[in-house]
Design a protein around this motif. Structure first.
Motif, mmCIF file in Angstrom:
data_model
loop_
_atom_site.group_PDB
_atom_site.id
_atom_site.type_symbol
_atom_site.label_atom_id
_atom_site.label_comp_id
_atom_site.label_asym_id
_atom_site.label_seq_id
_atom_site.Cartn_x
_atom_site.Cartn_y
_atom_site.Cartn_z
ATOM 1 N N THR A 503 90.432 -130.110 -56.317
ATOM 2 C CA THR A 503 88.995 -129.793 -56.253
ATOM 3 C C THR A 503 88.421 -129.522 -57.632
ATOM 4 O O THR A 503 87.414 -128.812 -57.758
ATOM 5 C CB THR A 503 88.768 -128.568 -55.350
ATOM 6 N N SER A 504 89.015 -130.058 -58.680
ATOM 7 C CA SER A 504 88.558 -129.755 -60.036
ATOM 8 C C SER A 504 87.188 -130.340 -60.341
ATOM 9 O O SER A 504 86.524 -129.903 -61.285
ATOM 10 C CB SER A 504 89.576 -130.285 -61.056
ATOM 11 N N ALA A 505 86.733 -131.326 -59.560
ATOM 12 C CA ALA A 505 85.461 -131.997 -59.866
ATOM 13 C C ALA A 505 84.366 -131.682 -58.852
ATOM 14 O O ALA A 505 83.361 -132.385 -58.810
ATOM 15 C CB ALA A 505 85.672 -133.511 -59.938
ATOM 16 N N VAL A 506 84.546 -130.649 -58.015
ATOM 17 C CA VAL A 506 83.531 -130.324 -57.015
ATOM 18 C C VAL A 506 82.963 -128.944 -57.312
ATOM 19 O O VAL A 506 83.563 -128.129 -58.036
ATOM 20 C CB VAL A 506 84.112 -130.361 -55.587
ATOM 21 N N ASP A 507 81.800 -128.656 -56.739
ATOM 22 C CA ASP A 507 81.167 -127.356 -56.959
ATOM 23 C C ASP A 507 81.871 -126.283 -56.139
ATOM 24 O O ASP A 507 82.657 -126.577 -55.217
ATOM 25 C CB ASP A 507 79.688 -127.424 -56.590
ATOM 26 N N SER A 508 81.602 -125.031 -56.466
ATOM 27 C CA SER A 508 82.339 -123.920 -55.864
ATOM 28 C C SER A 508 82.093 -123.803 -54.362
ATOM 29 O O SER A 508 83.013 -123.482 -53.598
ATOM 30 C CB SER A 508 81.954 -122.609 -56.558
ATOM 31 N N HIS A 509 80.854 -124.072 -53.919
ATOM 32 C CA HIS A 509 80.564 -123.957 -52.487
ATOM 33 C C HIS A 509 81.349 -125.004 -51.701
ATOM 34 O O HIS A 509 81.974 -124.690 -50.669
ATOM 35 C CB HIS A 509 79.066 -124.115 -52.266
ATOM 36 N N THR A 510 81.331 -126.253 -52.177
ATOM 37 C CA THR A 510 82.105 -127.311 -51.515
ATOM 38 C C THR A 510 83.595 -127.015 -51.599
ATOM 39 O O THR A 510 84.351 -127.263 -50.654
ATOM 40 C CB THR A 510 81.800 -128.673 -52.163
#
Length: 636
Positions: A503-510
């Motif tokens: 998940t290194s390329a997604v925002d914190s909520h996602t």
């Protein structure tokens, strides 16, 4: 083997000890096709070489006013033309077949080797070299394998024509026999230099290809840090070096081609000069002179194949050497394994670091060294370390299992998963247990917006599963590609799933919703996640902290934040000074704020400043806040 029969059921086991041996192995494995090409080549070249004899016979028949011999010459000429057409057609067909099947065999061997070695391949061989071998080099190797039979047919034809000329007209035939070896061997002194220049060109082209592939792979990052122009300048320089090397190589080959034109011309002049003197003396007829002259002129055609075989060998030898170097790489253990094919179950354990991922639990791994984390992920995937240590699943060493069983038991998704072009349905059509549906995997990976984007970007695709994905998913963002790759991994439903920074390329909520989705979908299955994200760490059943290649601490995320300063430094990206200051404020044993000395209370401002500098609260995830964020998003 015909083109329609490709791919090979089994491409065989190559002789990769050297480039020469590899080329010879390819030739032997296509012996049937080579013999067909040789037979049609002999028919073609013999028919072409017989034309001067027919023309000479016709001219002499006209001089002698012989209608019967003129008709015979016309019939022989028609037969030669038919043989020429038939031989040329099927020679081209068999030659192209040999070329394509040889290239396809090499590509299959490279694909099989890539599948066996996995991510270890690019650490042992540069990625640019692998790309160069699997694209341009396979064509050059196929070219040489195909050219051998045509060269053999041309050489045999030249020998037959020389013998026929000696029998037909000894005085001129001897001149031709003495001159042809000079023509064939004159370029040999130039070949070593031409080969060296071709090697230099190939080497520079391989470096340029590697630089280009690395630049394209990291283009988004380069744009973000403003390094696009720097790498573009580097590629320009590498490209210019390739161009200069290609020009130097072309100059040498143009010199060889010029010699191949000049020397046959000189031989032709010598034959005509000597033949005219013989005709004036009455020792030969006009038809015989025309026959010898035409034969020498026609022989320049098969002689051209001497130049072609020299070029094909010079270009294919370094290509074959590179291919053999890749194919010679071996997995540390036998892919067949020493155990029966089975899919073991149980705890996943790495003896090199002491990492233990209990069966059926969601384990997070924090490691400050990305290279060490990558090596650990490979060991968990069944690749033993340099010392021969292998990870165990349920007490069974993974390197003792057949490769297929090991990869069925443990699936490793690396940091940069590749999405192949095609429809989403094809992307998700992977070997799987069947227990996880595609829709469930997509939902767990939070791919709703990705499906919408794919549907809008594909014309006529009402079903998102039929939407097309471009090569490497370049039309998608980094986070969208990452989530599709995660969904693909979840569908396989392996006994143990290892995810490296999923998940290194997604925002914190996602990221928080992905953590919940993966945890729910993988319930009862072993899941290992390499990450330093507090959102993932807080939802893991347990966290393992690695330091200097060994397990340094085990616990939950909240426990390790208060008890392990090195863990906190990795997760919070603290500097050494900040870590030391934090330890002074919050002693590890106390687990709470430092008490002021002599029982005095600290001023409110000081307490506020200390509270602002403490990173713990930012790393402890508040579920109420996340639920509130979800409600806001749904309302919007």
């Amino acid at each position: 083997m015909q083109i329609q029969d490709l791919p090979y059921p089994d491409p065989g086991v190559p002789d990769a000890r050297s480039g020469h041996r590899f080329l010879w192995w390819l030739f032997r494995n296509q012996l049937g096709g080579q013999l067909k090409s040789l037979a049609w080549g002999m028919l073609h070249f013999a028919s072409v070489s017989a034309l001067p004899f027919c023309v000479g016979l016709a001219i002499q028949a006209v001089v002698d006013r012989s209608g019967a011999r003129l008709a015979l010459a016309g019939g022989l000429l028609a037969v030669c033309c038919a043989g020429n057409a038939l031989g040329d057609t099927f020679l081209h067909r068999t030659a192209v077949t040999n070329w394509i099947t040889a290239a396809a065999r090499v590509q299959q061997l490279l694909a099989r080797k890539t599948a066996v070695l996995g991510s270890a391949l690019t650490r042992r061989v540069a990625a640019g070299e692998v790309v160069a071998v699997s694209t341009g080099d396979v064509e050059k190797i196929g070219w040489f394998v195909e050219a051998v039979s045509r060269f053999t047919a041309a050489a045999l034809t030249i020998v037959l024509v020389c013998v026929a000329l000696v029998v037909y007209e000894p005085a001129l035939g001897v001149v031709v026999i003495l001159g042809l070896p000079v023509l064939a061997l004159a370029v040999l002194p130039l070949l070593p230099r031409a080969t060296r220049r071709a090697d230099v060109q190939r080497e520079k082209a391989g470096r340029a290809t590697e630089l280009a592939s690395d630049t394209v792979a990291g283009l988004r990052v380069l744009r973000g840090i403003g390094g696009e122009e720097l790498f573009l300048d580097r590629y320009r320089g590498a490209s210019q070096e390739v161009r200069h090397a290609a020009v130097r190589s072309a100059r040498m080959w143009s010199l060889i081609s010029a010699i191949q034109v000049l020397l046959p011309g000189l031989l032709l002049v010598a034959v005509v000069w000597h033949g005219v003197h013989l005709a004036r003396e009455g020792r030969i007829g006009v038809g015989e002179l025309v026959t010898v002259y035409s034969s020498v002129m026609i022989l320049t055609y098969p002689l051209r194949h001497f130049e072609e075989i020299a070029m094909a060998y010079s270009f294919s030898r370094p290509s074959a050497t590179r291919a053999a170097r890749v194919l010679a790489l071996e997995r540390a253990t036998d892919t067949a394994g020493s155990r029966a094919a089975e899919v073991p179950a149980g705890d996943l354990y790495d003896p090199a670091t002491g990492l233990l991922a209990p069966t059926g639990r969601f384990t997070a791994v924090v490691c400050g060294d990305p290279d060490a984390a990558g090596r650990l992920a490979e060991r968990l995937g069944g690749h033993p370390s340099e010392q021969g240590e292998s990870a165990l699943l349920g007490g069974v060493p993974l390197d003792e299992l057949p490769l297929q069983s090991a990869r069925t038991a443990v699936l490793v998704q690396d940091k940069d998963p590749v999405l192949l072009s095609g429809t989403l349905r094809e992307l998700l059509d992977v070997p799987a247990s069947g227990a996880v549906a595609a829709q469930d995997a997509l939902a767990a990976a939070q791919c709703g917006d990705v499906l919408a984007a794919l549907t809008q970007g594909s014309v006529g695709a009402d079903d998102p599963m039929d939407a097309r994905i471009t090569e490497r998913g370049r039309s998608l963002s980094g986070g969208q590609r990452q989530r599709l790759a995660l969904a693909r991994s979840l569908i396989t439903d392996p006994e143990a799933l290892v995810l490296d920074e999923p998940t290194s390329a997604v925002d914190s909520h996602t990221e928080a919703r992905i953590a919940d989705g993966v945890r729910t979908l993988r319930a009862g299955r072993t899941t290992v996640v390499f990450t330093s994200s507090p959102l993932l760490l807080d939802r893991a059943d347990g966290v393992v902290f690695l330091h200097d290649g060994e397990v340094a601490a085990v616990g939950t995320h909240r426990e390790l934040l208060h008890t392990e300063p090195r863990y906190r430094a990795v997760v919070t990206r603290e500097t050494d000074e900040e870590t030391a200051a934090h330890e002074e404020r919050v002693p590890p044993a106390a687990g709470g704020p430092e008490q002021p000395p002599h029982g005095r209370s600290a001023p409110d401002g000081e307490r506020t400043r200390k509270r602002e500098k403490t990173p713990d609260d930012a790393l402890l995830v508040d579920d109420d806040v996340l639920h509130r964020l979800e409600e806001i998003e749904e309302t919007a």
